[in-house]
Structure formats: structure tokens, C-alpha cells
Design a protein around this motif. Sequence first.
Motif, short mmCIF file in Angstrom:
data_model
loop_
_atom_site.label_atom_id
_atom_site.label_comp_id
_atom_site.label_asym_id
_atom_site.label_seq_id
_atom_site.Cartn_x
_atom_site.Cartn_y
_atom_site.Cartn_z
N ARG A 31 90.43 55.06 26.14
CA ARG A 31 89.43 54.29 26.90
C ARG A 31 88.76 53.23 26.03
NH1 ARG A 31 86.39 59.12 30.17
NH2 ARG A 31 85.04 57.40 30.84
N VAL A 32 89.57 52.55 25.19
CA VAL A 32 88.99 51.60 24.25
C VAL A 32 88.43 50.36 24.95
CG1 VAL A 32 90.32 52.34 22.25
CG2 VAL A 32 91.32 50.67 23.81
N THR A 33 89.07 49.91 26.03
CA THR A 33 88.56 48.75 26.77
C THR A 33 87.19 49.07 27.35
OG1 THR A 33 90.86 48.32 27.39
CG2 THR A 33 89.17 47.01 28.48
N GLU A 34 87.06 50.25 27.88
CA GLU A 34 85.78 50.69 28.43
C GLU A 34 84.71 50.76 27.34
OE1 GLU A 34 84.01 54.99 29.80
OE2 GLU A 34 86.06 54.49 30.38
N GLN A 35 85.07 51.32 26.20
CA GLN A 35 84.09 51.48 25.12
C GLN A 35 83.59 50.13 24.61
OE1 GLN A 35 86.02 54.00 22.21
NE2 GLN A 35 86.52 55.52 23.77
N ALA A 36 84.51 49.18 24.48
CA ALA A 36 84.11 47.84 24.03
C ALA A 36 83.19 47.18 25.05
CB ALA A 36 85.34 46.97 23.79
N PHE A 37 83.51 47.33 26.32
CA PHE A 37 82.68 46.75 27.38
C PHE A 37 81.27 47.33 27.36
CE2 PHE A 37 81.25 47.18 31.88
CZ PHE A 37 81.01 45.84 32.13
N LEU A 38 81.17 48.63 27.21
CA LEU A 38 79.86 49.28 27.20
C LEU A 38 79.05 48.89 25.97
CD1 LEU A 38 80.78 52.84 28.52
CD2 LEU A 38 79.80 50.92 29.79
N LYS A 39 79.72 48.58 24.86
CA LYS A 39 79.02 48.09 23.68
C LYS A 39 78.55 46.65 23.88
CE LYS A 39 81.56 50.91 20.31
NZ LYS A 39 82.55 50.86 19.20
N ALA A 40 79.33 45.87 24.62
CA ALA A 40 79.00 44.46 24.82
C ALA A 40 77.77 44.29 25.69
CB ALA A 40 80.18 43.73 25.44
N LEU A 41 77.54 45.19 26.62
CA LEU A 41 76.43 45.01 27.56
C LEU A 41 75.07 44.93 26.87
CD1 LEU A 41 77.52 47.29 30.55
CD2 LEU A 41 77.59 44.79 30.40
N PRO A 42 74.70 45.88 26.00
CA PRO A 42 73.40 45.74 25.34
C PRO A 42 73.34 44.53 24.41
CG PRO A 42 74.60 47.62 24.46
CD PRO A 42 75.34 47.17 25.66
N ALA A 43 74.47 44.16 23.81
CA ALA A 43 74.49 42.98 22.95
C ALA A 43 74.21 41.71 23.76
CB ALA A 43 75.83 42.86 22.23
N LEU A 44 74.84 41.60 24.93
CA LEU A 44 74.61 40.44 25.78
C LEU A 44 73.21 40.48 26.40
CD1 LEU A 44 78.11 40.34 27.51
CD2 LEU A 44 77.19 38.60 25.95
N ALA A 45 72.72 41.66 26.70
CA ALA A 45 71.35 41.78 27.22
C ALA A 45 70.34 41.27 26.21
CB ALA A 45 71.06 43.23 27.59
N LYS A 46 70.54 41.62 24.95
CA LYS A 46 69.63 41.17 23.90
C LYS A 46 69.75 39.67 23.68
CE LYS A 46 68.47 41.95 19.02
NZ LYS A 46 68.82 42.75 17.80
N GLU A 47 70.98 39.17 23.65
CA GLU A 47 71.21 37.75 23.38
C GLU A 47 70.62 36.87 24.49
OE1 GLU A 47 72.41 34.62 21.11
OE2 GLU A 47 72.59 36.75 20.58
N SER A 48 70.71 37.34 25.73
CA SER A 48 70.27 36.54 26.87
C SER A 48 68.82 36.81 27.26
CB SER A 48 71.16 36.84 28.08
OG SER A 48 71.01 38.19 28.50
N HIS A 49 68.21 37.80 26.63
CA HIS A 49 66.84 38.21 26.97
C HIS A 49 66.74 38.70 28.41
CE1 HIS A 49 65.54 36.53 23.16
NE2 HIS A 49 66.14 35.40 23.48
N HIS A 50 67.82 39.34 28.87
CA HIS A 50 67.84 40.00 30.18
C HIS A 50 68.15 41.48 29.94
CE1 HIS A 50 67.45 36.84 33.29
NE2 HIS A 50 67.94 36.03 32.34
N SER A 51 67.12 42.24 29.67
CA SER A 51 67.33 43.66 29.35
C SER A 51 67.97 44.43 30.49
CB SER A 51 66.00 44.31 28.96
OG SER A 51 65.06 44.20 30.02
N GLU A 52 67.79 43.95 31.73
CA GLU A 52 68.34 44.65 32.88
C GLU A 52 69.86 44.60 32.93
OE1 GLU A 52 67.74 40.40 34.37
OE2 GLU A 52 66.81 41.79 32.95
N LEU A 53 70.46 43.69 32.17
CA LEU A 53 71.91 43.52 32.19
C LEU A 53 72.64 44.80 31.83
CD1 LEU A 53 74.19 41.41 32.55
CD2 LEU A 53 74.06 41.01 30.09
#
Length: 316
Positions: free
Chosen positions: A104-126
Motif C-alpha cells: 500500500r505504498v501509493t496510499e502511504q505516500a498520499f496520506l503523508k502528502a496531505l498534512p504537508a500540503l495542508a501546512k504549505e497552503s495554510h488550509h489545515s482542513e485539507l
Amino acid sequence: MPDRSDNEGKTLAFGKYYEAAIAPVGSASNGAASYRLWIPDGVQTIRGLIVKQHGCGDPAAVTGLEHANDLQWQALALKHQLALVGIKLPTGYPLCTDEAIRDRVTEQAFLKALPALAKESHHSELDQVPWIFWGHSGGADWGMQMLRHYPERVIAVVNMRCGGILNTSGESEILDLEPESAATMLGVPVLWAVGGKDPHVEECVDLPKQIFSKYRSANAAWTIAIEPNAQHESGNSRFLAIPYLDAILSMRLMRGSQLHPIDPTQGWLGNPNTYEVAAINQYQGNPLQAAWLPNQPEAKQTRLFQPTLVYLQTDR
């Protein structure tokens, strides 16, 4: 087009872009992935995320991030106050291998990307919003795996060619789901767009038909459409996918990001043999052998995508 080599929010098409790269874990090169997020200007709170996943191989990966730049998909995101993300998986990434399914590596990478993108965009709800998965080929298979693992968080799934449900060995299989997850999964709208001349017949034509038939007989809110002259390319399928998702979003995201269940006894049905479309209470055939639709398709959709199992019947 502005350079997007950094993570600054570059403005284009009335929105901003943000990027994140997920590094592999340890020595495993297949855990890396890149993500490009687009958020419409003026959206204070994101209600959901459209995830567009390319298929297997380098040619598909080259334009993976550019899925976030698609103006028609951006228009859909803007209308419903969603974000849009394109993904690029590197050479050798096991999107279509046994390892991808088992680990499930694709899934794991996606789940790691979400908080990173939330922080970068200042949209914590992402990191908490529900998802739409659009996938082509192996990306469609992944979207169905994500539906199986997170049915309570998925708004809808659109499969452009392929889109089988796979077991942990990587073999195609029509799964019998556990009772606690089956009811939720059956209530998530799923659309397949199948190429009638797709060379990958077993995986991308026969298997989607079998899965649709099995789960539609259990009253799943699922749809399958066959484009007779199309092969493995996405073709004109956006003219079906975007209006379909527009209708689904209006039904499922009625307030904030809370998901409302789909009632498969309401809506429209398409006859796979006669191509007739009718409201459920006026449908003459067996409703559990017909494709479910959220609303009546527009005339232009019917011309482009006559409902063979439900719409796609156009000369290319």
C-alpha cells in the motif's frame, strides 16, 4: 506559465498552486511521490479534494502533476469549493505491481502528502476533508483500493479504463466485503468509463463489467459506461465524468464537508441493452441490472455517451 519549481503559491486561473514531495522510506525508492495542489481563490474553507491519479509508466507520469492545471476540472472544484491535486509517481513506482497492493505504498505516500500540503497552503482542513478519486488505468485500480479501505471518506470514484478491485496478492478478484464496510462502500457512487476496444480486455473491460454487475445487484449506486470505439486512452470521458461528479457533489456535499448518503432507490436508471434512460419509478426493466445515475443526463451527454451501461456510444 509560471515556474512551479518551488512551493510558493503561484497565481494562475484564479487560484494558487502548492507542491509537496514525499521522500521514500529507507532505501525503498518506490515510496517517493510528488503532488501539485490547486486551491481556488476566495475559498476560505476547502470542502473536499479531487484526486487525479495517472496510470502506470513514464509517459503517464510525465504529465501527472499537470492534472492540477486542468481548467475544466478547476471549474468543477471552484463551483463546489474543492481543491484539486495532481500526482506524479516516479519511474519504477509499483502502482501496478503486487508490491503496491500488498504494501500500500501509493496510499502511504498520499496520506503523508496531505498534512504537508495542508501546512504549505495554510488550509489545515485539507488533511480531514473527503475525497473524489479519478484514476486512469492503474490509477483507477488504486482509487478502488482506496474506496475499499476508506469508504466513509470517499465522495465518489471515477475509473477511466480498468478500475478493478484487487486482492492482496495482486490478482484480479471480485471481493466479498466484510458486512461492516460493505454497506458504506455500496453507498459511494462509482463510475466506470470502459473502452470497447481496450486491448487489456480481461482487466479493463471484463473485470469492471463483472464488478459492476455483482455490486449493482446488491443495489450499489454504481454506473458503468462503454465507449465502443475507444481503446485505453481517456478520450472524451471528461464530458461524462465532470457533469456526473457535479451532480454527485450537489447530492453528497449539501452542507460543509459532511457526506450525505446516497439513496440508490432515488435517481435515474439506464438500460444496458436499449440505452433508454428513465427515472427509477418509471423504469420498466430490472433496476438491479441497470446502471444508476444521479439525475437525467443532458441531451449532449446522451449524444456523446449513449447509455451502454450508460452513456458512451459515440463515433470517434
